[in-house]
Design a protein around this motif. Structure first.
Motif, PDB file in Angstrom:
ATOM      1  N   SER A 126      -3.949   4.615 -10.819  1.00 62.87           N
ATOM      2  CA  SER A 126      -3.392   4.967  -9.518  1.00 62.87           C
ATOM      3  C   SER A 126      -4.285   5.950  -8.781  1.00 62.87           C
ATOM      4  O   SER A 126      -4.475   5.841  -7.565  1.00 62.87           O
ATOM      5  CB  SER A 126      -1.981   5.556  -9.693  1.00 62.87           C
ATOM      6  OG  SER A 126      -1.080   4.594 -10.179  1.00 62.87           O
ATOM      7  N   ARG A 130      -5.984   5.339  -5.144  1.00 62.56           N
ATOM      8  CA  ARG A 130      -5.791   6.268  -4.028  1.00 62.56           C
ATOM      9  C   ARG A 130      -7.124   6.720  -3.469  1.00 62.56           C
ATOM     10  O   ARG A 130      -7.314   6.809  -2.255  1.00 62.56           O
ATOM     11  CB  ARG A 130      -4.989   7.484  -4.500  1.00 62.56           C
ATOM     12  CG  ARG A 130      -3.519   7.211  -4.721  1.00 62.56           C
ATOM     13  CD  ARG A 130      -2.724   8.502  -4.749  1.00 62.56           C
ATOM     14  NE  ARG A 130      -3.185   9.395  -5.801  1.00 62.56           N
ATOM     15  CZ  ARG A 130      -2.722   9.371  -7.061  1.00 62.56           C
ATOM     16  NH1 ARG A 130      -1.800   8.477  -7.401  1.00 62.56           N
ATOM     17  NH2 ARG A 130      -3.173  10.212  -7.956  1.00 62.56           N
ATOM     18  N   GLN A 134      -8.742   5.953   0.400  1.00 62.79           N
ATOM     19  CA  GLN A 134      -9.118   6.996   1.346  1.00 62.79           C
ATOM     20  C   GLN A 134     -10.500   6.780   1.946  1.00 62.79           C
ATOM     21  O   GLN A 134     -11.016   7.632   2.654  1.00 62.79           O
ATOM     22  CB  GLN A 134      -9.076   8.356   0.649  1.00 62.79           C
ATOM     23  CG  GLN A 134      -7.677   8.778   0.244  1.00 62.79           C
ATOM     24  CD  GLN A 134      -7.671  10.010  -0.635  1.00 62.79           C
ATOM     25  OE1 GLN A 134      -8.740  10.550  -0.966  1.00 62.79           O
ATOM     26  NE2 GLN A 134      -6.485  10.452  -1.027  1.00 62.79           N
ATOM     27  N   MET A 215       4.972   7.118   1.678  1.00 66.18           N
ATOM     28  CA  MET A 215       3.705   6.913   0.963  1.00 66.18           C
ATOM     29  C   MET A 215       3.037   5.600   1.368  1.00 66.18           C
ATOM     30  O   MET A 215       1.809   5.526   1.455  1.00 66.18           O
ATOM     31  CB  MET A 215       3.952   6.952  -0.545  1.00 66.18           C
ATOM     32  CG  MET A 215       4.151   8.344  -1.101  1.00 66.18           C
ATOM     33  SD  MET A 215       4.230   8.415  -2.911  1.00 66.18           S
ATOM     34  CE  MET A 215       5.857   7.728  -3.204  1.00 66.18           C
ATOM     35  N   ASP A 219       1.122   7.321   4.535  1.00 63.12           N
ATOM     36  CA  ASP A 219      -0.072   7.703   3.767  1.00 63.12           C
ATOM     37  C   ASP A 219      -0.978   6.524   3.459  1.00 63.12           C
ATOM     38  O   ASP A 219      -2.093   6.714   2.966  1.00 63.12           O
ATOM     39  CB  ASP A 219       0.339   8.387   2.465  1.00 63.12           C
ATOM     40  CG  ASP A 219       1.190   9.636   2.696  1.00 63.12           C
ATOM     41  OD1 ASP A 219       1.113  10.180   3.817  1.00 63.12           O
ATOM     42  OD2 ASP A 219       1.918  10.057   1.772  1.00 63.12           O
ATOM     43  N   ARG A 221      -0.684   4.323   1.095  1.00 66.63           N
ATOM     44  CA  ARG A 221      -0.866   4.121  -0.344  1.00 66.63           C
ATOM     45  C   ARG A 221      -0.285   2.790  -0.783  1.00 66.63           C
ATOM     46  O   ARG A 221       0.699   2.303  -0.221  1.00 66.63           O
ATOM     47  CB  ARG A 221      -0.215   5.257  -1.130  1.00 66.63           C
ATOM     48  CG  ARG A 221      -0.918   6.593  -0.998  1.00 66.63           C
ATOM     49  CD  ARG A 221      -0.205   7.680  -1.771  1.00 66.63           C
ATOM     50  NE  ARG A 221      -0.027   7.337  -3.193  1.00 66.63           N
ATOM     51  CZ  ARG A 221       0.584   8.135  -4.060  1.00 66.63           C
ATOM     52  NH1 ARG A 221       1.072   9.311  -3.660  1.00 66.63           N
ATOM     53  NH2 ARG A 221       0.703   7.759  -5.316  1.00 66.63           N
ATOM     54  N   ASP A 223      -0.860   2.176  -4.493  1.00 67.85           N
ATOM     55  CA  ASP A 223      -1.062   2.260  -5.939  1.00 67.85           C
ATOM     56  C   ASP A 223       0.282   2.212  -6.648  1.00 67.85           C
ATOM     57  O   ASP A 223       1.340   2.465  -6.056  1.00 67.85           O
ATOM     58  CB  ASP A 223      -1.804   3.557  -6.285  1.00 67.85           C
ATOM     59  CG  ASP A 223      -1.085   4.787  -5.758  1.00 67.85           C
ATOM     60  OD1 ASP A 223      -0.345   5.416  -6.525  1.00 67.85           O
ATOM     61  OD2 ASP A 223      -1.262   5.090  -4.557  1.00 67.85           O
TER      62      ASP A 223
END
Length: 371
Positions: A126, A130, A134, A215, A219, A221, A223
């Motif tokens: 994970s 992440r 990014q 998330m 964000d 994400r 994962d």
């Protein structure tokens, strides 16, 4: 597929746990298929199990993606070393830290259900996803090898829970899992189960749902750790509320509710016919060889009444069959469950015979009278 050998299953002299059922380490009638049917037909909460299975497939997809990416980077290592870039060094270092990714069946993140090594590996997985999300994409350093990969934004249907998700069934050319596939999988889980008013919304704590939404949507994400808290909550809910009833129904009995009710109705009808015939032969002072005919309805009634009471059909259990839907039978393959059902079947059969004998003796040998 995370399975156990037949010898290991035979040595398991106990009932299976929920984790073993979800990991496909059990056989009928306590296998994942039977649990799915139970959750669908009796608990009416199959969406929770589907959520678990979809999140597990998402984890498998992430593992395969990173494993495939690691192999691609290792193949391209000479070119990356020639480039000498800082990004190339970071890519190699991060992928080496991951090690070889296992494609085994994902489980709950709780420490009590998993080895610490497996949990650490999933956490590293994970963290890597992440980091890549990014902007530190290792694919960018592979040049045309990964640039030519095109993924589809269409949602892929969830694979059957009876088989381990096959990472080769990707929508991308060349049977390659891409980051877009992982993103689509995470969004599919979000839009199907978690968003308020979604198609198959499951009831979770509000803060847990909001964290998942933030998330994924805010964000960016995708994962596996995004769903860890929700997955553990669903696992504990199934373990507490559904799994004991499943074991009661499948390991201590071999009938479904509709079949149990049908046996009660048949037992009551047989008892009615038996008592009518018994009182008739007694009150008309029939000889004993004629009275013996009351044995038939009382035997049938006693058998089905005991079957209703203990939720087991002794004859079918001794023959090695269990009912998973009404009038649909499957072989009992789990060794411990079969031994347990055989013992209960013999006890149920003994009680049915005892009841039938008592009724027959009462009405055959009681003095008759003429009204």
């Amino acid at each position: 597929m995370a399975t156990e050998s037949l010898s290991e299953i035979e040595r398991r002299n106990r009932l299976p746990t929920l984790f073993e059922v979800l990991s496909r380490r059990t056989l009928a009638p306590v296998d994942l298929f039977s649990f799915y049917i139970y959750m669908r037909d009796q608990q009416r909460s199959v969406d929770y199990l589907d959520f678990w299975l979809d999140v597990s497939q998402h984890m498998s997809l992430c593992r395969h993606y990173v494993r495939e990416l690691r192999r691609s980077v290792l193949v391209a290592t000479p070119e990356l070393e020639k480039a000498g870039s800082k990004r190339s060094s970071t890519v190699l270092e991060n992928l080496e830290n991951l090690g070889d990714i296992s494609l085994g069946e994902p489980g709950p993140s709780g420490v009590h259900n998993r080895h610490s090594e497996e949990k650490d590996a999933d956490q590293r997985l994970s963290a890597f996803l992440r980091l890549e999300g990014q902007g530190h994409s290792p694919q960018g350093s592979l040049g045309s090898q990964s640039a030519g990969r095109v993924s589809s934004n269409e949602q892929r249907p969830r694979q059957s829970f009876m088989t381990t998700p096959d990472p080769n069934d990707s929508t991308s050319p060349g049977h390659t899992v891409t980051r877009a596939d992982i993103r689509a999988s995470a969004e599919k889980i979000l839009y199907t189960y978690l968003l308020p008013g979604s198609e198959r919304e499951i009831i979770l704590p509000e803060n847990m749902v909001n964290n998942c939404i933030n998330m994924i949507e805010d964000d960016g994400r995708d994962d596996p750790e995004v769903f860890d808290s929700a997955k553990d909550y669903v696992f504990q809910a199934m373990e507490r509320d559904a799994f004991p009833g499943f074991l009661q129904a499948k390991a201590l009995g071999n009938l479904v509710p509709l079949s149990i009710v049908a046996r009660l109705a048949f037992a009551l009808a047989s008892f009615g016919g038996g008592f009518w015939g018994a009182f008739y032969v007694v009150l008309s002072d029939k000889p004993r060889h004629i009275r013996c005919w009351v044995i038939l309805p009382f035997v049938v009634a006693s058998y089905f009444l005991a079957s209703y009471q203990y939720k087991i059909d002794p004859a079918m259990a001794l023959a090695g069959y269990s009912e998973y839907t009404f009038m649909n039978w499957t072989r009992i393959q789990e060794p411990y469950v079969r031994r347990l059902l055989n013992k209960r079947a013999l006890a149920t059969l003994f009680i049915a015979i005892l009841l039938a004998v008592a009724l027959c003796v009462l009405f055959i040998f009681v003095p008759g009278t003429m009204l």
